[in-house]
Design an enzyme around this catalytic site. Structure first.
Site, PDB file in Angstrom:
ATOM      1  N   LYS A  76       0.851  -1.195   0.000  1.00 21.60           N
ATOM      2  CA  LYS A  76       0.000   0.000   0.000  1.00 21.60           C
ATOM      3  C   LYS A  76       0.887   1.245   0.000  1.00 21.60           C
ATOM      4  O   LYS A  76       1.924   1.271   0.677  1.00 21.60           O
ATOM      5  CB  LYS A  76      -0.902  -0.018   1.247  1.00 21.60           C
ATOM      6  N   SER A 151      -9.888   2.260   2.723  1.00 22.69           N
ATOM      7  CA  SER A 151      -8.986   3.008   1.881  1.00 22.69           C
ATOM      8  C   SER A 151      -7.975   2.148   1.132  1.00 22.69           C
ATOM      9  O   SER A 151      -7.365   2.623   0.181  1.00 22.69           O
ATOM     10  CB  SER A 151      -8.218   4.022   2.740  1.00 22.69           C
ATOM     11  N   SER A 175     -10.267  -0.162   6.923  1.00 21.84           N
ATOM     12  CA  SER A 175      -9.676  -0.123   5.580  1.00 21.84           C
ATOM     13  C   SER A 175      -8.982  -1.390   5.099  1.00 21.84           C
ATOM     14  O   SER A 175      -8.562  -1.459   3.943  1.00 21.84           O
ATOM     15  CB  SER A 175      -8.697   1.034   5.475  1.00 21.84           C
TER      16      SER A 175
HETATM   17  N1  GLN Z   1     -13.421   4.715   6.106  1.00 21.24           N
HETATM   18  C1  GLN Z   1     -12.793   5.201   7.299  1.00 21.24           C
HETATM   19  C2  GLN Z   1     -12.342   6.617   7.081  1.00 21.24           C
HETATM   20  O1  GLN Z   1     -12.627   7.139   6.070  1.00 21.24           O
HETATM   21  C3  GLN Z   1     -11.658   4.317   7.691  1.00 21.24           C
HETATM   22  C4  GLN Z   1     -10.480   4.472   6.821  1.00 21.24           C
HETATM   23  C5  GLN Z   1      -9.310   3.633   7.263  1.00 21.24           C
HETATM   24  O2  GLN Z   1      -9.486   2.628   7.943  1.00 21.24           O
HETATM   25  N2  GLN Z   1      -8.121   4.069   6.901  1.00 21.24           N
HETATM   26  O3  GLN Z   1     -11.718   7.217   7.884  1.00 21.24           O
END
Ligand code: GLN
Length: 483
Positions: A76, A151, A175
């Site tokens: 990532k 994400s 995410s």
């Molecule tokens: N969807 C959540 C956010 O937008 C979690 C994102 C994540 O776990 N990095 O913050």
């Protein structure tokens, strides 16, 4: 080859059925063919990747291979990797070349793994659909009109399309698990502090945790053995003895107590997803597990609490992007303040700005007690809900996400409905617990994930619970058509 487990790949490399260079080339060719449409990778560097594969081949020839030597992984783009462009999905870091390696990258490098490239992600990991990336949307290989989740959307699409043997992700509120659910593979968010955050670009430091995204629980265990472990460069890294995450994979499940939180099967959950999750739980009963009804009463507060705490931490973490030391700097400005303002206005996207505004607001002198402090207090109650639940059961199960992959653009203008994607995952981060998602079936031809939540440091047991299911079912082996 693309469907083989990490163990099978290691065996194929050891017996010279294939070299690491050949295996890596095979994935690079797939990436060349499929990535232009899927947009799973932001940065590729074939020369660097193949150089690592060559080194791995030499290491294998010397008899010094580890469980992942010569195996190509996707990373990532939140992990700094020396000499690699590391963008975190943002224009702010569009040209940033990392001068050092994140701990996770070092662990893979030291084990002789091959880095295939850096995967797409929501900007600074803020999102649930990969639509906030400066580098464009990622398509879900199961249905290219749909999002892969986020994400870690690039790693997720790369997994579903077999553009890597396995991938890394990070999970601040879901995410790893939500994209694993939407793209049909296995993902694990470890206990907070088990994997070092050193060199992992910070979003919300008290919640961020890196973990494996792979084809099976068995593969996740192999990766955890590489990724986990104490690192003194991260003050929240836990000083514990190294463990073998594969050690319990084959334990039978007879007597396992599964807690089913009533809040996870209530309003908001898609009916088709509920059916799949219930079938998975029925399968667990066949494997000898018992179920107990439990309650996590503060579940409904987890989203509002998260959207105070995470933006608060993000607003602080992102203050470092000032255009002075690194990152985007505006071309024209009148004075220092103007340079800060313009650089940040140009470098950050809309969602990131929204979070910075919320974060600064809840931390401001007049609102700190009303929002930030209150959120911290409720965070404790959420953790206590889990503590009470684990007196009644060994693991908790439920859906990973409220629905299947949604259409690109469908939720882009509705932040609250987007935030609700993480309704079943976010509390786990707030409590610092480990959680995973495993493929459990399909609804309208789209993958559905079953979430398994464990007590602190219970990753080995969760991997066992997931592995036994994957021995009895084949959902985790399914691939999108035409890929
Ligand atoms: N969807 C959540 C956010 O937008 C979690 C994102 C994540 O776990 N990095 O913050």
């Amino acid at each position: 080859m693309i469907n083989q487990s990490l163990k099978q790949l290691a065996a194929a490399l050891a017996t010279k059925q294939i070299s690491s260079v050949e295996l890596t080339q095979l994935f690079l060719d797939r990436i060349k063919r499929l990535n232009p449409e899927l947009n799973a990778y932001i940065t590729l560097d074939e020369a660097k990747t193949l150089a690592q594969a060559k080194l791995a081949d030499a290491r294998i020839a010397n008899g010094e291979a580890t469980s992942v030597t010569g195996i190509p992984f996707a990373q990532k783009d939140i992990f700094c990797a020396k000499g690699w462009r590391t963008t975190c999905g943002s224009k702010m870091l569009e040209t940033f070349i990392a001068p050092y390696d994140a701990h996770v990258i070092t662990q893979f490098d030291n084990a002789g793994a091959v880095n295939l490239g850096k995967t797409n992600m929501d900007e600074f990991a803020m999102g649930s659909s990969n639509e906030t990336s400066y580098f464009g949307k990622v398509k879900n290989p199961w249905d290219k009109e749909r999002v892969p989740g986020g994400s870690s959307g690039g790693s997720a699409a790369a997994m579903a399309a077999r553009l890597c043997a396995a991938a890394t992700g990070t999970d601040t509120g879901g995410s790893i698990r939500q994209p694993a659910s939407l793209c049909g593979f296995t993902g694990l968010k470890p206990t907070y502090g088990v994997v070092s955050r050193y060199g992992m670009i910070a979003f919300a430091s008290s919640l961020d945790q890196a973990g494996p995204m792979a084809k099976s629980a068995e593969d996740c265990a192999v990766m955890m053995n590489v990724m986990a472990g104490f690192d003194e460069r991260d003050s929240t890294s836990l000083q514990r003895e190294n463990e073998d995450y594969s050690r319990d994979l084959n334990k039978p499940l007879a007597g396992l107590k599964i807690g089913l939180p009533k809040e996870y099967f209530a309003e908001g959950l898609s009916a088709e997803v509920a059916v799949v999750v219930q079938e998975a739980i029925a399968q667990y009963r066949k494997l000898g597990a018992e179920t107990v009804d439990i309650s996590l009463p503060n579940t409904r507060l987890s989203i509002p609490v998260y959207y105070v705490i995470a933006p608060a931490e993000a607003s602080s973490n992102l203050s470092r992007y000032d255009g002075v030391r690194y990152g985007h700097r505006a071309a024209e400005y009148t004075d220092l303040l103007d340079m800060y303002c313009k650089s940040r206005a140009e470098g950050f996207g809309a969602e990131v700005k929204r979070r910075i505004l919320i974060g600064t607001y809840v931390l401001s002198a007049g609102y700190y007690d009303a929002y930030y402090l209150k959120a911290q207090q409720i965070r404790r109650l959420i953790a206590q809900d889990f503590e009470a639940a684990f007196n009644q059961c060994d693991v908790i199960m439920g859906p990973s996400a409220p629905g299947t992959a949604f259409k690109i653009g469908e939720k882009a203008d509705d932040p609250v409905s987007m935030y609700l994607q993480d309704i079943y995952t976010i509390a786990v981060n707030l409590a610092g617990l480990p959680g995973m998602s495993i493929p459990a079936g399909f609804a309208n031809k789209l993958p559905v994930g079953l979430q398994i939540i464990g007590n602190y440091f219970d990753e080995a047991r969760m991997l066992n619970v997931a592995h036994q299911y994957q021995q009895a079912t084949d959902w985790h082996t399914k691939m999108p058509e035409g890929i």
